[in-house]
Design a protein around this motif. Structure first.
Motif, PDB file in Angstrom:
ATOM      1  N   GLN A   7       0.829  -1.209   0.000  1.00 50.30           N
ATOM      2  CA  GLN A   7       0.000   0.000   0.000  1.00 50.30           C
ATOM      3  C   GLN A   7       0.866   1.263   0.000  1.00 50.30           C
ATOM      4  O   GLN A   7       0.361   2.351   0.216  1.00 50.30           O
ATOM      5  CB  GLN A   7      -0.908   0.023   1.229  1.00 50.30           C
ATOM      6  CG  GLN A   7      -1.983  -1.035   1.227  1.00 50.30           C
ATOM      7  CD  GLN A   7      -2.809  -0.953   2.498  1.00 50.30           C
ATOM      8  OE1 GLN A   7      -2.298  -1.155   3.594  1.00 50.30           O
ATOM      9  NE2 GLN A   7      -4.072  -0.624   2.333  1.00 50.30           N
ATOM     10  N   ASN A   8       2.157   1.099  -0.195  1.00 49.95           N
ATOM     11  CA  ASN A   8       3.126   2.207  -0.142  1.00 49.95           C
ATOM     12  C   ASN A   8       3.192   2.848   1.238  1.00 49.95           C
ATOM     13  O   ASN A   8       3.341   4.058   1.365  1.00 49.95           O
ATOM     14  CB  ASN A   8       2.810   3.267  -1.194  1.00 49.95           C
ATOM     15  CG  ASN A   8       3.756   3.204  -2.359  1.00 49.95           C
ATOM     16  OD1 ASN A   8       4.485   2.232  -2.527  1.00 49.95           O
ATOM     17  ND2 ASN A   8       3.756   4.234  -3.170  1.00 49.95           N
ATOM     18  N   LEU A   9       3.092   2.036   2.258  1.00 48.03           N
ATOM     19  CA  LEU A   9       3.138   2.525   3.639  1.00 48.03           C
ATOM     20  C   LEU A   9       4.207   1.775   4.425  1.00 48.03           C
ATOM     21  O   LEU A   9       4.415   0.579   4.199  1.00 48.03           O
ATOM     22  CB  LEU A   9       1.783   2.330   4.331  1.00 48.03           C
ATOM     23  CG  LEU A   9       0.619   3.128   3.782  1.00 48.03           C
ATOM     24  CD1 LEU A   9      -0.691   2.628   4.367  1.00 48.03           C
ATOM     25  CD2 LEU A   9       0.802   4.607   4.056  1.00 48.03           C
ATOM     26  N   LEU A  73       3.560   9.723   0.714  1.00 45.42           N
ATOM     27  CA  LEU A  73       3.886   8.368   0.271  1.00 45.42           C
ATOM     28  C   LEU A  73       2.944   7.850  -0.821  1.00 45.42           C
ATOM     29  O   LEU A  73       3.236   6.853  -1.467  1.00 45.42           O
ATOM     30  CB  LEU A  73       3.851   7.400   1.461  1.00 45.42           C
ATOM     31  CG  LEU A  73       4.929   7.614   2.521  1.00 45.42           C
ATOM     32  CD1 LEU A  73       4.661   6.718   3.727  1.00 45.42           C
ATOM     33  CD2 LEU A  73       6.308   7.355   1.951  1.00 45.42           C
ATOM     34  N   ALA A  74       1.831   8.521  -1.027  1.00 48.81           N
ATOM     35  CA  ALA A  74       0.819   8.036  -1.964  1.00 48.81           C
ATOM     36  C   ALA A  74       1.255   8.131  -3.418  1.00 48.81           C
ATOM     37  O   ALA A  74       0.778   7.388  -4.249  1.00 48.81           O
ATOM     38  CB  ALA A  74      -0.486   8.803  -1.775  1.00 48.81           C
ATOM     39  N   GLN A  75       2.132   9.044  -3.750  1.00 52.54           N
ATOM     40  CA  GLN A  75       2.527   9.293  -5.128  1.00 52.54           C
ATOM     41  C   GLN A  75       1.276   9.452  -5.996  1.00 52.54           C
ATOM     42  O   GLN A  75       1.026   8.662  -6.912  1.00 52.54           O
ATOM     43  CB  GLN A  75       3.410   8.172  -5.667  1.00 52.54           C
ATOM     44  CG  GLN A  75       4.674   7.984  -4.889  1.00 52.54           C
ATOM     45  CD  GLN A  75       5.432   6.738  -5.307  1.00 52.54           C
ATOM     46  OE1 GLN A  75       4.918   5.878  -6.003  1.00 52.54           O
ATOM     47  NE2 GLN A  75       6.671   6.651  -4.873  1.00 52.54           N
ATOM     48  N   PRO A  76       0.464  10.470  -5.712  1.00 49.16           N
ATOM     49  CA  PRO A  76      -0.813  10.600  -6.423  1.00 49.16           C
ATOM     50  C   PRO A  76      -0.630  10.854  -7.918  1.00 49.16           C
ATOM     51  O   PRO A  76       0.275  11.566  -8.330  1.00 49.16           O
ATOM     52  CB  PRO A  76      -1.476  11.794  -5.745  1.00 49.16           C
ATOM     53  CG  PRO A  76      -0.366  12.561  -5.144  1.00 49.16           C
ATOM     54  CD  PRO A  76       0.697  11.561  -4.784  1.00 49.16           C
ATOM     55  N   TYR A  77      -1.481  10.247  -8.688  1.00 50.46           N
ATOM     56  CA  TYR A  77      -1.465  10.454 -10.127  1.00 50.46           C
ATOM     57  C   TYR A  77      -2.208  11.753 -10.439  1.00 50.46           C
ATOM     58  O   TYR A  77      -2.948  12.270  -9.595  1.00 50.46           O
ATOM     59  CB  TYR A  77      -2.036   9.238 -10.862  1.00 50.46           C
ATOM     60  CG  TYR A  77      -3.379   8.754 -10.363  1.00 50.46           C
ATOM     61  CD1 TYR A  77      -4.543   9.099 -11.031  1.00 50.46           C
ATOM     62  CD2 TYR A  77      -3.475   7.946  -9.238  1.00 50.46           C
ATOM     63  CE1 TYR A  77      -5.776   8.646 -10.596  1.00 50.46           C
ATOM     64  CE2 TYR A  77      -4.697   7.496  -8.789  1.00 50.46           C
ATOM     65  CZ  TYR A  77      -5.847   7.845  -9.472  1.00 50.46           C
ATOM     66  OH  TYR A  77      -7.066   7.406  -9.028  1.00 50.46           O
ATOM     67  N   PRO A  78      -2.019  12.332 -11.618  1.00 49.02           N
ATOM     68  CA  PRO A  78      -2.564  13.663 -11.918  1.00 49.02           C
ATOM     69  C   PRO A  78      -4.064  13.838 -11.665  1.00 49.02           C
ATOM     70  O   PRO A  78      -4.484  14.890 -11.182  1.00 49.02           O
ATOM     71  CB  PRO A  78      -2.229  13.858 -13.398  1.00 49.02           C
ATOM     72  CG  PRO A  78      -1.007  13.036 -13.611  1.00 49.02           C
ATOM     73  CD  PRO A  78      -1.177  11.832 -12.714  1.00 49.02           C
ATOM     74  N   PRO A 151      -4.622  -2.118  -5.635  1.00 50.07           N
ATOM     75  CA  PRO A 151      -4.695  -2.030  -7.101  1.00 50.07           C
ATOM     76  C   PRO A 151      -4.129  -0.726  -7.671  1.00 50.07           C
ATOM     77  O   PRO A 151      -3.455  -0.732  -8.706  1.00 50.07           O
ATOM     78  CB  PRO A 151      -6.191  -2.141  -7.406  1.00 50.07           C
ATOM     79  CG  PRO A 151      -6.800  -2.769  -6.207  1.00 50.07           C
ATOM     80  CD  PRO A 151      -5.940  -2.365  -5.048  1.00 50.07           C
ATOM     81  N   VAL A 152      -4.381   0.376  -6.992  1.00 48.70           N
ATOM     82  CA  VAL A 152      -3.871   1.660  -7.482  1.00 48.70           C
ATOM     83  C   VAL A 152      -2.361   1.736  -7.308  1.00 48.70           C
ATOM     84  O   VAL A 152      -1.645   2.210  -8.207  1.00 48.70           O
ATOM     85  CB  VAL A 152      -4.583   2.845  -6.783  1.00 48.70           C
ATOM     86  CG1 VAL A 152      -3.928   4.168  -7.123  1.00 48.70           C
ATOM     87  CG2 VAL A 152      -6.056   2.862  -7.169  1.00 48.70           C
ATOM     88  N   VAL A 153      -1.844   1.270  -6.189  1.00 47.17           N
ATOM     89  CA  VAL A 153      -0.393   1.257  -5.971  1.00 47.17           C
ATOM     90  C   VAL A 153       0.277   0.394  -7.037  1.00 47.17           C
ATOM     91  O   VAL A 153       1.302   0.784  -7.615  1.00 47.17           O
ATOM     92  CB  VAL A 153      -0.045   0.780  -4.539  1.00 47.17           C
ATOM     93  CG1 VAL A 153       1.450   0.552  -4.388  1.00 47.17           C
ATOM     94  CG2 VAL A 153      -0.537   1.789  -3.506  1.00 47.17           C
TER      95      VAL A 153
END
Length: 162
Positions: A7-9, A73-78, A151-153
């Motif tokens: 989960q990028n955590l 840490l989320a590295q959000p997409y645009p 899934p998003v990560v």
């Protein structure tokens, strides 16, 4: 820093929602107690409201700190970035307003513990509106954009979300 999980955590699951739901519940309950105390003239409700606001004012900074860490840490997409930005700005604003309203409520409590002025209830209503907006923005970040979901990560790692 420890390695990140799927989960990028660096820890098992998101902490921000856990703490922030505690804050939301205390703010809502404090507002309910103030309104009930005002309408029923039951001054004991004002005491319950006061202590909920004090605890919420402390806990909101824990929620904001975890929120900042997890957002970084989320590295959000645009597509997710605007909702996350507004969620962050509104969260910091709510923390300042909550502390200010708690301080104001403390002054009211010292001056006359048996009454709450209507203008204070108006400010508390404004705070409740901001909290409702924040709930909406948080739902966007979590349920629509799926930040910190597996899934998003995975899609981010594979370069599918840009």
């Amino acid at each position: 820093m420890p390695p990140l999980n799927n989960q990028n955590l660096p820890y098992p699951d998101t902490m921000h929602p856990v703490v922030v739901h505690f804050v939301i519940a205390m703010v809502f309950f404090a507002y309910f107690c103030d309104i009930t105390g005002y309408l029923s003239r039951n001054h004991r409700m004002f005491e319950v409201s006061w202590w909920n606001l004090v605890l919420a004012s402390v806990a909101i900074f824990v929620a904001v700190i975890f929120g900042q860490i997890e957002a970084a840490l989320a590295q959000p997409y645009p597509a997710a970035q605007p909702a996350l930005n507004w969620h962050t700005i509104n969260g910091w604003s709510i923390s300042g307003i909550l502390v200010a309203i708690t301080a104001w409520r403390g002054i009211i409590r010292v001056r006359d513990p048996l009454k709450v002025p209507v203008v204070y209830l108006g400010a508390a209503t404004f705070l409740m509106c901001l909290v409702c907006l924040q709930i909406y923005l948080g739902n966007l970040v979590d349920w629509v954009y799926g930040l910190h979901t597996v899934p998003v990560v995975e899609a981010m790692k594979q370069g599918l979300l840009k």
